[in-house]
Scaffold this motif. Sequence first.
Motif, short mmCIF file in Angstrom:
data_model
loop_
_atom_site.label_atom_id
_atom_site.label_comp_id
_atom_site.label_asym_id
_atom_site.label_seq_id
_atom_site.Cartn_x
_atom_site.Cartn_y
_atom_site.Cartn_z
N VAL A 142 0.85 -1.19 0.00
CA VAL A 142 0.00 0.00 0.00
C VAL A 142 0.89 1.24 0.00
O VAL A 142 1.85 1.32 0.78
CB VAL A 142 -0.92 0.01 1.24
CG1 VAL A 142 -1.72 1.29 1.31
CG2 VAL A 142 -1.84 -1.20 1.22
N PRO A 143 0.60 2.24 -0.85
CA PRO A 143 1.41 3.46 -0.89
C PRO A 143 1.29 4.27 0.39
O PRO A 143 0.25 4.28 1.05
CB PRO A 143 0.84 4.24 -2.08
CG PRO A 143 0.03 3.25 -2.85
CD PRO A 143 -0.46 2.24 -1.87
N ALA A 196 -1.45 -6.72 5.82
CA ALA A 196 -2.33 -7.88 5.80
C ALA A 196 -3.69 -7.44 6.34
O ALA A 196 -3.77 -6.79 7.39
CB ALA A 196 -1.77 -9.02 6.64
N CYS A 197 -4.76 -7.77 5.63
CA CYS A 197 -6.11 -7.40 6.06
C CYS A 197 -7.12 -8.10 5.17
O CYS A 197 -6.76 -8.68 4.14
CB CYS A 197 -6.32 -5.88 6.00
SG CYS A 197 -6.18 -5.18 4.34
N ILE A 198 -8.39 -8.04 5.58
CA ILE A 198 -9.44 -8.57 4.72
C ILE A 198 -9.78 -7.51 3.67
O ILE A 198 -9.47 -6.32 3.86
CB ILE A 198 -10.69 -8.96 5.53
CG1 ILE A 198 -11.27 -7.74 6.26
CG2 ILE A 198 -10.37 -10.08 6.51
CD1 ILE A 198 -12.59 -8.02 6.96
N LEU A 236 -8.95 -3.02 3.25
CA LEU A 236 -7.76 -2.64 2.47
C LEU A 236 -7.80 -1.15 2.12
O LEU A 236 -8.70 -0.70 1.42
CB LEU A 236 -7.69 -3.47 1.18
CG LEU A 236 -6.50 -3.17 0.27
CD1 LEU A 236 -5.18 -3.54 0.96
CD2 LEU A 236 -6.63 -3.92 -1.05
N PRO A 237 -6.81 -0.38 2.60
CA PRO A 237 -6.80 1.06 2.26
C PRO A 237 -6.16 1.29 0.90
O PRO A 237 -5.27 0.55 0.48
CB PRO A 237 -5.93 1.66 3.37
CG PRO A 237 -4.98 0.55 3.73
CD PRO A 237 -5.73 -0.74 3.53
N GLY A 259 -8.07 -2.78 11.49
CA GLY A 259 -8.05 -4.07 10.83
C GLY A 259 -6.87 -4.28 9.91
O GLY A 259 -6.81 -5.28 9.19
N VAL A 260 -5.90 -3.36 9.92
CA VAL A 260 -4.73 -3.45 9.02
C VAL A 260 -3.47 -3.70 9.84
O VAL A 260 -3.22 -3.01 10.84
CB VAL A 260 -4.56 -2.16 8.20
CG1 VAL A 260 -3.29 -2.21 7.35
CG2 VAL A 260 -5.77 -1.94 7.31
#
Length: 208
Positions: free
Chosen positions: A103-104, A133-135, A139-140, A166-167
């Motif tokens: 993720v940026p 890692a996340c569902i 996810l951002p 959650g991340v």
Amino acid sequence: MKFVAFERAKQGTGASRRLRNSGKTPGIVYGGTGEAKLIELDHNALWHALKKEAFHASILDMELNGQTSKVLLRDYQMHPYKQLVLHIDFQRVEANTTLHMKVPLHYSGEQDSEAVKTDKCLVNHVVTEIEVACIPANLPEFINVDLSGLKKGVSLHVNDITLPNGVKVITHGKPNPVLVSVTAPAEEVEAAPAAPAAEAPAKGKGKK
């Protein structure tokens, strides 16, 4: 982001070449509960989509045969010197599957920090993206990092930033990686002027 894909039946080097000549890009979608499917996409639309950060780092809606599914961009191949996408891979994602994605990081506020504003320090963005890692729902598209609190000689680490709910960051064994380093400005040292070279005595023929 949403895009449209079309199922393709033919495969092989010749079929892929004909697709590219007609303005299409061959690809594949796999994963999840469905079988892997060969697909094709409009090249021009794909070319412009690949320039967008969100296309690389977020869940995408792929419409195929009138049905929409959630996918992630996993890989793509470019021509060595032409502006041409040769092939692209997507992975289906399901709601309860844990994803590992890069993720940026979007940095801001460093110009207002004490390190830059007062101490004229140099700020180096050591890392521009992190693996998380996340569902899928968590996810951002990117993670904002506020640098307004930077101070002289103090680096910013992973544990210093606030992650979305959650991340979790994946550091691959590194305890607390540096994201941003702060260093004092280099002192300008004026070089001393070089001493003029001693003139060698003129050579001449001596008298006997």
